[in-house]
Design an enzyme around this catalytic site. Structure first.
Site, PDB file in Angstrom:
ATOM      1  N   CYS A 179       0.830  -1.215   0.000  1.00 57.93           N
ATOM      2  CA  CYS A 179       0.000   0.000   0.000  1.00 57.93           C
ATOM      3  C   CYS A 179       0.865   1.266   0.000  1.00 57.93           C
ATOM      4  CB  CYS A 179      -0.903  -0.057   1.240  1.00 57.93           C
ATOM      5  SG  CYS A 179      -1.666   1.488   1.700  1.00 57.93           S
ATOM      6  N   CYS A 237       0.144   3.748   2.833  1.00 60.04           N
ATOM      7  CA  CYS A 237       0.640   3.173   4.098  1.00 60.04           C
ATOM      8  C   CYS A 237       2.122   3.501   4.270  1.00 60.04           C
ATOM      9  CB  CYS A 237       0.461   1.654   4.121  1.00 60.04           C
ATOM     10  SG  CYS A 237      -1.249   1.109   4.030  1.00 60.04           S
TER      11      CYS A 237
END
Length: 103
Positions: free
Chosen positions: A28, A31
């Site tokens: 991600c 993230c």
């Protein structure tokens, strides 16, 4: 670095005090952007709140239990109860203000 929790230690780690959990995935992009901000806050606020992480691919049961469908998702727990949720990347000051509201 923030401790990465799993199915075996999640409950015991969030049951006392204010704990901020970052639900993330290694693939991600947002993230990865959040990781240094989360780490910095964890160091700054270590006296009043604990900052931990959960890899949703490694701990799917926890992610399902809290209905995490988007990463990053941060949840604030107070004495074992979920009290707030933040979805997506957020600026450091916004995260800090939300955490401080529960201390």
């Amino acid at each position: 670095m923030a401790e990465i929790l799993n199915n075996n230690n999640f409950e015991s780690e969030v049951e006392n005090g204010v704990v901020v959990v970052d639900f993330f995935a290694t693939w991600c992009g947002p993230c990865k952007m959040l990781a240094p901000v989360f780490e910095e806050l964890g160091n700054e606020m270590n006296e009043s709140a604990k900052f931990v992480k959960v890899d949703i691919d490694q701990s799917m049961e926890i992610a399902r239990k809290f209905m995490v469908s988007t990463v990053p998702t941060m949840m604030i727990f107070k004495d074992g109860k979920q009290v707030d949720t933040m979805v997506g990347f957020m600026p450091k000051d916004s995260i800090k203000a939300k955490v401080e509201a529960h201390i």
